[in-house]
Design an enzyme around this catalytic site. Sequence first.
Site, PDB file in Angstrom:
ATOM      1  N   ASP A   1       9.742  -6.032  -2.086  1.00 17.12           N
ATOM      2  CA  ASP A   1       9.036  -6.696  -0.916  1.00 17.12           C
ATOM      3  C   ASP A   1       8.090  -7.693  -1.422  1.00 17.12           C
ATOM      4  OD1 ASP A   1       8.248  -7.034   1.823  1.00 17.12           O
ATOM      5  OD2 ASP A   1       6.841  -5.226   1.672  1.00 17.12           O
TER       6      ASP A   1
ATOM      7  N   CYS B   1       7.647 -10.880   4.922  1.00 18.91           N
ATOM      8  CA  CYS B   1       7.153 -10.947   6.269  1.00 18.91           C
ATOM      9  C   CYS B   1       6.811 -12.304   6.403  1.00 18.91           C
ATOM     10  CB  CYS B   1       5.796 -10.133   6.352  1.00 18.91           C
ATOM     11  SG  CYS B   1       4.636 -10.302   5.204  1.00 18.91           S
TER      12      CYS B   1
ATOM     13  N   PRO C   1       0.717  -1.305   0.126  1.00 17.72           N
ATOM     14  CA  PRO C   1      -0.071   0.029  -0.046  1.00 17.72           C
ATOM     15  C   PRO C   1       0.929   1.147  -0.015  1.00 17.72           C
ATOM     16  CG  PRO C   1       0.095  -0.807   2.308  1.00 17.72           C
ATOM     17  CD  PRO C   1       0.829  -1.934   1.156  1.00 17.72           C
ATOM     18  N   GLY C   2       2.232   1.188   0.189  1.00 16.70           N
ATOM     19  CA  GLY C   2       2.776   2.429  -0.048  1.00 16.70           C
ATOM     20  C   GLY C   2       3.591   2.786   1.200  1.00 16.70           C
ATOM     21  N   GLY C   3       3.537   2.048   2.328  1.00 17.02           N
ATOM     22  CA  GLY C   3       4.308   2.421   3.566  1.00 17.02           C
ATOM     23  C   GLY C   3       6.010   2.497   3.121  1.00 17.02           C
ATOM     24  N   LYS C   4       6.398   1.520   2.510  1.00 19.99           N
ATOM     25  CA  LYS C   4       7.979   1.417   2.196  1.00 19.99           C
ATOM     26  C   LYS C   4       8.483   2.700   1.341  1.00 19.99           C
ATOM     27  CE  LYS C   4       8.714  -3.396   3.580  1.00 19.99           C
ATOM     28  NZ  LYS C   4       7.250  -3.632   3.602  1.00 19.99           N
TER      29      LYS C   4
END
Length: 451
Positions: free
Chosen positions: A330, A383, A265-268
């Site tokens: 990721d 993860c 969703p764009g966190g990194k």
Amino acid sequence: MIAPARTAAFTALRDVNAGRADLPAALAAVRPGLQDERDRALATDLVTGTLRWQGQLDYLIEHFAKRPLTKLDFEVLQILRLGAYQILHLDRVPAAAAVNDAVAMTRRARKTSAAGLVNAVLRALSRNVHRLPLPSRPPEGDPLPYLEVSLSHPGWLANRWLERYGFDAAEAWERFNNAAAPLTIRVNRLKIDAPALTRALAEHGVAVAPARYAPDGLIVTSGNPLRTTLAGTGQFVLQDEASQLVALLGAPEAGMKVLDTCASPGGKTTAMAAMAGDRAEIVATDVRPARVQLLRETVGASGAQNIRVLQADLEAGLPFMPEFDIVFVDAPCSGLGTVRRDPDIRWRRAEADLALLAAAQLNMIRHAADAVRPGGRLIYSTCSSEPEENDQVVANFLAANRHFEKVDLHAEKPAYFDALEPVLDDSGVLRTSPAQHGLEAFYGAVLRRVK
């Protein structure tokens, strides 16, 4: 009358266990029908907790029903699981109310003939709540039945952790997974700093504390920032602490070109933009239109101006030359490192999935490598807790690609090394651990293109 939260919980649990939705999607589908925020919270607790303890609940249901689970109607089993969870794990719900609602729900589901069974099983559970026939903890009992049944994890996964880490660490890991996860946010330094955000949240009745490792992480200790007017400002991003640490592996400098594949969703993506002061050129991609749209929304809210969002399929190959200083993969994975936050994963995954996922991950990292310039870095993360998806993917990639070498971050001491050092293993790879660090199990390796 059946409590609305319990009706919603039954619907969501049924859809998850029928394979029609994962936990977030199932909860999102039932929440609009609950007008009261307290009902929404209870429904979430009921479904999440039932899935978390489902292995233990099933063992006890089978014992008191005196028949195998396969002989129980599917919907009746979901009702029994919800009722058993409330009796055994929710002190604030009176046992009688849980039993009565379960019986009424059985009749509403047109399973009237099973109402007596539901009543008998749940009342037996209630009477025996202080002497449950569960496998004992070692040294009195065998470790695997205790880990599998009493702590409610699939046997194949419990056995892996037991063999790899020993009983004490495996038990600590499972207890971690069975506890509620805190709400964790990341300060968006493009808009605000941590002290200012802390003060702003406090004005809205939200208290936070600094994360243990992540420099921009804040742990919510009371209140809910997502229910304040600050939630739409882009001043913070909902992001797990371990995920924040993985993003630090990128740490681009101003002027660098960065490619973030599988970015939604764009966190990194937005974290790396903030690290570079929005002076790095970042391309963020994902494959599905819905994921790309979510990525666009996150980037837009962040205020970053130098992120370009594209739709691209990493498994099929990327339309880029070897031009990027940093390429981040990721990779989609089993998610077995995030069982605390997503308890349904433990039941949706099978050991046979790991080889299939690893094959796809190896294909992804190979394609991503084509976009790395000589001297540039390729970052691979998951993860997942399992070596097939982590070290083995990296080892198989390096064995077939002499142009890359693994970076020992202890020796390199990159930017943010002080934050990363506590979560690096002996080989200089990021490896967070529930038992060791109190964080979800994430993996991150940095590879350098030498030719």
